[in-house]
Design a protein around this motif. Structure first.
Motif, PDB file in Angstrom:
ATOM      1  N   SER A 386      -3.361 -10.041  -7.673  1.00 14.72           N
ATOM      2  CA  SER A 386      -4.595 -10.465  -8.334  1.00 14.72           C
ATOM      3  C   SER A 386      -5.572  -9.312  -8.543  1.00 14.72           C
ATOM      4  O   SER A 386      -6.684  -9.525  -9.030  1.00 14.72           O
ATOM      5  CB  SER A 386      -5.265 -11.572  -7.525  1.00 14.72           C
ATOM      6  N   GLY A 387      -5.176  -8.103  -8.173  1.00 12.90           N
ATOM      7  CA  GLY A 387      -6.019  -6.941  -8.409  1.00 12.90           C
ATOM      8  C   GLY A 387      -7.180  -6.797  -7.452  1.00 12.90           C
ATOM      9  O   GLY A 387      -8.256  -6.313  -7.829  1.00 12.90           O
ATOM     10  N   ARG A 388      -6.979  -7.183  -6.186  1.00 12.92           N
ATOM     11  CA  ARG A 388      -8.049  -6.986  -5.194  1.00 12.92           C
ATOM     12  C   ARG A 388      -8.392  -5.502  -5.052  1.00 12.92           C
ATOM     13  O   ARG A 388      -9.517  -5.140  -4.736  1.00 12.92           O
ATOM     14  CB  ARG A 388      -7.618  -7.562  -3.845  1.00 12.92           C
ATOM     15  N   TYR A 389      -7.383  -4.655  -5.221  1.00 12.76           N
ATOM     16  CA  TYR A 389      -7.609  -3.205  -5.308  1.00 12.76           C
ATOM     17  C   TYR A 389      -7.456  -2.846  -6.788  1.00 12.76           C
ATOM     18  O   TYR A 389      -6.353  -2.564  -7.265  1.00 12.76           O
ATOM     19  CB  TYR A 389      -6.615  -2.446  -4.439  1.00 12.76           C
ATOM     20  N   PRO A 390      -8.543  -2.883  -7.551  1.00  8.74           N
ATOM     21  CA  PRO A 390      -8.464  -2.841  -9.014  1.00  8.74           C
ATOM     22  C   PRO A 390      -7.908  -1.554  -9.611  1.00  8.74           C
ATOM     23  O   PRO A 390      -7.372  -1.570 -10.724  1.00  8.74           O
ATOM     24  CB  PRO A 390      -9.917  -3.054  -9.454  1.00  8.74           C
ATOM     25  N   ASP A 391      -8.002  -0.448  -8.881  1.00  6.80           N
ATOM     26  CA  ASP A 391      -7.562   0.830  -9.433  1.00  6.80           C
ATOM     27  C   ASP A 391      -6.173   1.233  -8.950  1.00  6.80           C
ATOM     28  O   ASP A 391      -5.789   2.402  -9.040  1.00  6.80           O
ATOM     29  CB  ASP A 391      -8.572   1.925  -9.082  1.00  6.80           C
ATOM     30  N   VAL A 392      -5.440   0.259  -8.431  1.00  5.04           N
ATOM     31  CA  VAL A 392      -4.101   0.511  -7.902  1.00  5.04           C
ATOM     32  C   VAL A 392      -3.131  -0.468  -8.559  1.00  5.04           C
ATOM     33  O   VAL A 392      -3.524  -1.573  -8.967  1.00  5.04           O
ATOM     34  CB  VAL A 392      -4.072   0.333  -6.365  1.00  5.04           C
ATOM     35  N   SER A 393      -1.869  -0.080  -8.636  1.00  6.10           N
ATOM     36  CA  SER A 393      -0.852  -0.929  -9.248  1.00  6.10           C
ATOM     37  C   SER A 393      -0.842  -2.326  -8.642  1.00  6.10           C
ATOM     38  O   SER A 393      -0.916  -2.494  -7.426  1.00  6.10           O
ATOM     39  CB  SER A 393       0.530  -0.295  -9.075  1.00  6.10           C
ATOM     40  N   PRO A 411       5.930   0.698  -5.254  1.00  3.59           N
ATOM     41  CA  PRO A 411       7.293   0.944  -5.757  1.00  3.59           C
ATOM     42  C   PRO A 411       7.353   1.848  -6.985  1.00  3.59           C
ATOM     43  O   PRO A 411       8.170   2.775  -7.030  1.00  3.59           O
ATOM     44  CB  PRO A 411       7.802  -0.463  -6.080  1.00  3.59           C
ATOM     45  N   ASP A 412       6.517   1.598  -7.978  1.00  3.25           N
ATOM     46  CA  ASP A 412       6.598   2.383  -9.215  1.00  3.25           C
ATOM     47  C   ASP A 412       6.217   3.840  -8.992  1.00  3.25           C
ATOM     48  O   ASP A 412       6.739   4.740  -9.662  1.00  3.25           O
ATOM     49  CB  ASP A 412       5.694   1.774 -10.290  1.00  3.25           C
ATOM     50  N   GLU A 413       5.321   4.072  -8.052  1.00  2.00           N
ATOM     51  CA  GLU A 413       4.851   5.439  -7.785  1.00  2.00           C
ATOM     52  C   GLU A 413       5.685   6.149  -6.731  1.00  2.00           C
ATOM     53  O   GLU A 413       5.439   7.310  -6.412  1.00  2.00           O
ATOM     54  CB  GLU A 413       3.390   5.391  -7.338  1.00  2.00           C
ATOM     55  N   GLU A 414       6.663   5.440  -6.124  1.00  3.74           N
ATOM     56  CA  GLU A 414       7.516   5.983  -5.054  1.00  3.74           C
ATOM     57  C   GLU A 414       6.684   6.482  -3.874  1.00  3.74           C
ATOM     58  O   GLU A 414       6.967   7.510  -3.269  1.00  3.74           O
ATOM     59  CB  GLU A 414       8.424   7.099  -5.574  1.00  3.74           C
ATOM     60  N   LEU A 415       5.653   5.707  -3.551  1.00  5.63           N
ATOM     61  CA  LEU A 415       4.698   6.092  -2.512  1.00  5.63           C
ATOM     62  C   LEU A 415       4.686   5.102  -1.355  1.00  5.63           C
ATOM     63  O   LEU A 415       4.804   3.884  -1.555  1.00  5.63           O
ATOM     64  CB  LEU A 415       3.280   6.147  -3.083  1.00  5.63           C
ATOM     65  N   VAL A 416       4.534   5.636  -0.154  1.00  6.40           N
ATOM     66  CA  VAL A 416       4.165   4.862   1.029  1.00  6.40           C
ATOM     67  C   VAL A 416       2.943   5.550   1.628  1.00  6.40           C
ATOM     68  O   VAL A 416       2.951   6.764   1.859  1.00  6.40           O
ATOM     69  CB  VAL A 416       5.295   4.790   2.058  1.00  6.40           C
ATOM     70  N   ILE A 417       1.903   4.774   1.863  1.00  9.60           N
ATOM     71  CA  ILE A 417       0.646   5.325   2.362  1.00  9.60           C
ATOM     72  C   ILE A 417       0.248   4.559   3.621  1.00  9.60           C
ATOM     73  O   ILE A 417       0.175   3.332   3.613  1.00  9.60           O
ATOM     74  CB  ILE A 417      -0.468   5.218   1.300  1.00  9.60           C
ATOM     75  N   VAL A 418      -0.006   5.299   4.687  1.00  9.63           N
ATOM     76  CA  VAL A 418      -0.376   4.690   5.965  1.00  9.63           C
ATOM     77  C   VAL A 418      -1.804   5.068   6.310  1.00  9.63           C
ATOM     78  O   VAL A 418      -2.189   6.237   6.207  1.00  9.63           O
ATOM     79  CB  VAL A 418       0.564   5.159   7.098  1.00  9.63           C
ATOM     80  N   ARG A 419      -2.582   4.079   6.696  1.00  6.39           N
ATOM     81  CA  ARG A 419      -3.918   4.332   7.226  1.00  6.39           C
ATOM     82  C   ARG A 419      -4.098   3.516   8.498  1.00  6.39           C
ATOM     83  O   ARG A 419      -3.904   2.303   8.509  1.00  6.39           O
ATOM     84  CB  ARG A 419      -4.989   3.932   6.211  1.00  6.39           C
ATOM     85  N   LYS A 433      -6.871   5.109  -4.998  1.00  2.90           N
ATOM     86  CA  LYS A 433      -7.034   5.636  -6.350  1.00  2.90           C
ATOM     87  C   LYS A 433      -6.921   7.171  -6.321  1.00  2.90           C
ATOM     88  O   LYS A 433      -6.245   7.774  -7.167  1.00  2.90           O
ATOM     89  CB  LYS A 433      -8.390   5.222  -6.905  1.00  2.90           C
ATOM     90  N   GLY A 434      -7.577   7.795  -5.346  1.00  2.00           N
ATOM     91  CA  GLY A 434      -7.518   9.251  -5.243  1.00  2.00           C
ATOM     92  C   GLY A 434      -6.112   9.761  -5.006  1.00  2.00           C
ATOM     93  O   GLY A 434      -5.693  10.780  -5.587  1.00  2.00           O
ATOM     94  N   VAL A 435      -5.340   9.047  -4.173  1.00  2.00           N
ATOM     95  CA  VAL A 435      -3.968   9.452  -3.902  1.00  2.00           C
ATOM     96  C   VAL A 435      -3.103   9.319  -5.136  1.00  2.00           C
ATOM     97  O   VAL A 435      -2.367  10.245  -5.513  1.00  2.00           O
ATOM     98  CB  VAL A 435      -3.375   8.624  -2.738  1.00  2.00           C
ATOM     99  N   THR A 436      -3.178   8.187  -5.800  1.00  2.00           N
ATOM    100  CA  THR A 436      -2.305   7.955  -6.959  1.00  2.00           C
ATOM    101  C   THR A 436      -2.654   8.891  -8.108  1.00  2.00           C
ATOM    102  O   THR A 436      -1.771   9.336  -8.854  1.00  2.00           O
ATOM    103  CB  THR A 436      -2.383   6.494  -7.423  1.00  2.00           C
ATOM    104  N   GLU A 437      -3.945   9.221  -8.255  1.00  2.00           N
ATOM    105  CA  GLU A 437      -4.336  10.129  -9.317  1.00  2.00           C
ATOM    106  C   GLU A 437      -3.967  11.578  -9.024  1.00  2.00           C
ATOM    107  O   GLU A 437      -3.959  12.413  -9.934  1.00  2.00           O
ATOM    108  CB  GLU A 437      -5.835  10.016  -9.564  1.00  2.00           C
ATOM    109  N   ALA A 438      -3.617  11.858  -7.777  1.00  2.00           N
ATOM    110  CA  ALA A 438      -3.184  13.217  -7.409  1.00  2.00           C
ATOM    111  C   ALA A 438      -1.719  13.472  -7.806  1.00  2.00           C
ATOM    112  O   ALA A 438      -1.247  14.606  -7.727  1.00  2.00           O
ATOM    113  CB  ALA A 438      -3.365  13.439  -5.915  1.00  2.00           C
ATOM    114  N   ILE A 439      -1.039  12.414  -8.203  1.00  2.00           N
ATOM    115  CA  ILE A 439       0.362  12.550  -8.604  1.00  2.00           C
ATOM    116  C   ILE A 439       0.440  12.314 -10.103  1.00  2.00           C
ATOM    117  O   ILE A 439       0.196  11.207 -10.583  1.00  2.00           O
ATOM    118  CB  ILE A 439       1.262  11.574  -7.826  1.00  2.00           C
ATOM    119  N   LYS A 440       0.768  13.340 -10.828  1.00  2.00           N
ATOM    120  CA  LYS A 440       0.720  13.273 -12.302  1.00  2.00           C
ATOM    121  C   LYS A 440       2.014  12.745 -12.879  1.00  2.00           C
ATOM    122  O   LYS A 440       3.084  12.949 -12.326  1.00  2.00           O
ATOM    123  CB  LYS A 440       0.424  14.675 -12.844  1.00  2.00           C
TER     124      LYS A 440
END
Length: 440
Positions: A386-393, A411-419, A433-440
């Protein structure tokens, strides 16, 4: 003199009434502090000072006074000297609150563990990874995203970004490192759900079957399926509130058998039509898992041999209640890197270095939005449908826990992010958003 005695008597009566009125809250306060202290000191191997300074340093838990008996591996917490709770550490099962002094000497079984692979590079083993520099990654921008996450007010303890199986960013707060075991809180629910995926893949159960609960067979609860429970959509009553005395806090701090608490509840809605987030449901599911095995030892072993140790999450311990059930709602501890391995397992749709831990279809199943959850929940995983994180897939899904524990899978970005943190106040959308935008 008589007046003074009367005043003292009145004060004593008022104090007694105050204690009686606040007894449940004092019980919760000291219970939380004792349990968390025992786990932090004896399981995570942190000092009592660090535990009180960081883990227990929030209101009202910081009002309790803590001490540890290292010889007997017991933590003791007192609420203003009026109520004292003890938690004991059991090797292999973690810490648990005592309800009776005999709990300290009660016999117990422990899970058998697989020897860690310290020769294979991360992520498939625990040896240092073979570093790769990706030309499409803006590492400066990535560092800026981590800088935000680790601003003091965000209280982050660990942050990891994995791209194409490679750690491309990793940072820890002072006092923590890659070997620090961190409590996942409700990320444990995703571990519990995954055990069902493994059993289903092994054709040992079907999650569409009715929940095997004997006490439900003579009323309308008999129609609740395992699927409904995995989606938190059973229609059963449950109060999930950690700020007050609630079903959740009573279960975690006062019950010997946590698998039974949700079972006792009646329907307040209809199965598959009434989403209600419930830690009691996850512990009920842990009890259902236990019933699938002939012996208690098999139940204890299966979680490790078929999932946790199988994918090298060797630092993980899932704590158990006094009745021997894994507390599938809340109490799995592991390093941030091992939590990341769990995310990678789902990123690769159940395939771990060539071995299919669960069927690919299970990943599709857990990301199917639960009816009435507003696209926010799947089967023991959270969704971004539902886009709770609007700037992320919107295909992102994640495990999530109290105070900001997260394993995000994109999945589409081939990313796993842990916080791993101590507050949910951080703007996670901005960080992601900052992480995904760092990958072109």
């Amino acid at each position: 003199m008589k007046i003074l005695k009367r005043i003292l008597l009145l004060l004593a009566v008022l104090l007694t009434l105050t204690v009686i009125y606040n007894y449940p809250k004092l019980n919760m306060l000291s219970g939380y502090s004792a349990k968390n202290t025992a786990s932090s000191v004896f399981l995570a191997e942190r000092s009592l000072e660090l535990t009180d300074t960081i883990d227990n340093n929030f209101s009202p838990v910081n009002l309790a006074s803590d001490k540890v008996d290292k010889e007997n591996e017991v933590a003791i917490s007192s609420a203003f000297g009026l109520l004292t709770r003890k938690a004991i550490y059991r090797e292999g099962l973690g810490a648990v609150l005592m309800l009776d002094e005999s709990d300290a000497t009660a016999p117990y079984l422990i899970p058998k563990r697989i020897k860690p692979d310290n020769n294979t590079p991360f992520p498939y083993g625990n040896a240092p990874q073979k570093d790769t520099v990706f030309t499409n990654v803006d590492y400066n921008r990535l560092e800026k995203a981590l800088n935000y996450l680790f601003e003091q007010e965000n209280k982050t303890r660990a942050g990891i970004v994995i791209y194409k199986n490679q750690i491309i960013a990793e940072r820890y707060a002072d006092g923590f490192d890659e070997n620090s075991k961190l409590l996942g809180w409700s990320m444990t629910k995703s571990i519990t759900g995954t055990i069902f995926g493994i059993l289903q893949s092994q054709r040992k159960l079907n999650v569409q079957d009715k929940a095997p609960i004997d006490s439900w067979q003579n009323d309308s609860r008999k129609n609740i399926t395992i699927h409904n429970l995995l989606q938190m959509n059973s229609g059963l009553a449950w109060d999930e509130n950690y700020e007050e005395i609630s079903d959740a806090t009573r279960m975690l701090f006062l019950e010997r058998n946590m698998a039974k608490e949700q079972e006792k509840k009646q329907l307040v809605g209809k199965p598959n039509q009434t989403w209600n987030y419930s830690s009691g449901t996850s512990n009920l599911l842990s009890g259902i898992l236990r019933s699938q095995f002939k012996t208690h030892q098999e139940y204890l072993d299966f979680w490790y041999t078929n999932l946790i140790d199988k994918i090298g999450m060797n630092s993980m311990t899932v704590e158990a209640d006094l009745a021997g059930n894994y507390i599938g709602s809340s109490y799995a501890w592991a390093t941030a890197r091992d939590w990341a391995k769990f995310g990678l397992l789902y990123l690769h749709r159940g395939n771990w270095n060539g071995t299919q831990v669960f069927d690919e279809s299970w990943t599709d199943y857990i990301v199917e939005p639960t009816p009435t959850s507003d696209g926010w929940y799947g089967a023991h995983f959270w969704l971004n449908t539902s886009g709770r994180y609007p700037d992320v897939s919107r295909k992102m899904f994640f495990a999530s826990g109290y105070q900001g524990q997260n394993v995000f899978i994109l999945p589409d970005e081939e990313l796993v992010i842990v916080r791993m943190g101590l507050t949910k106040n951080a703007n996670i959308n901005e960080f992601l958003k900052g992480v995904t935008e760092a990958i072109k």
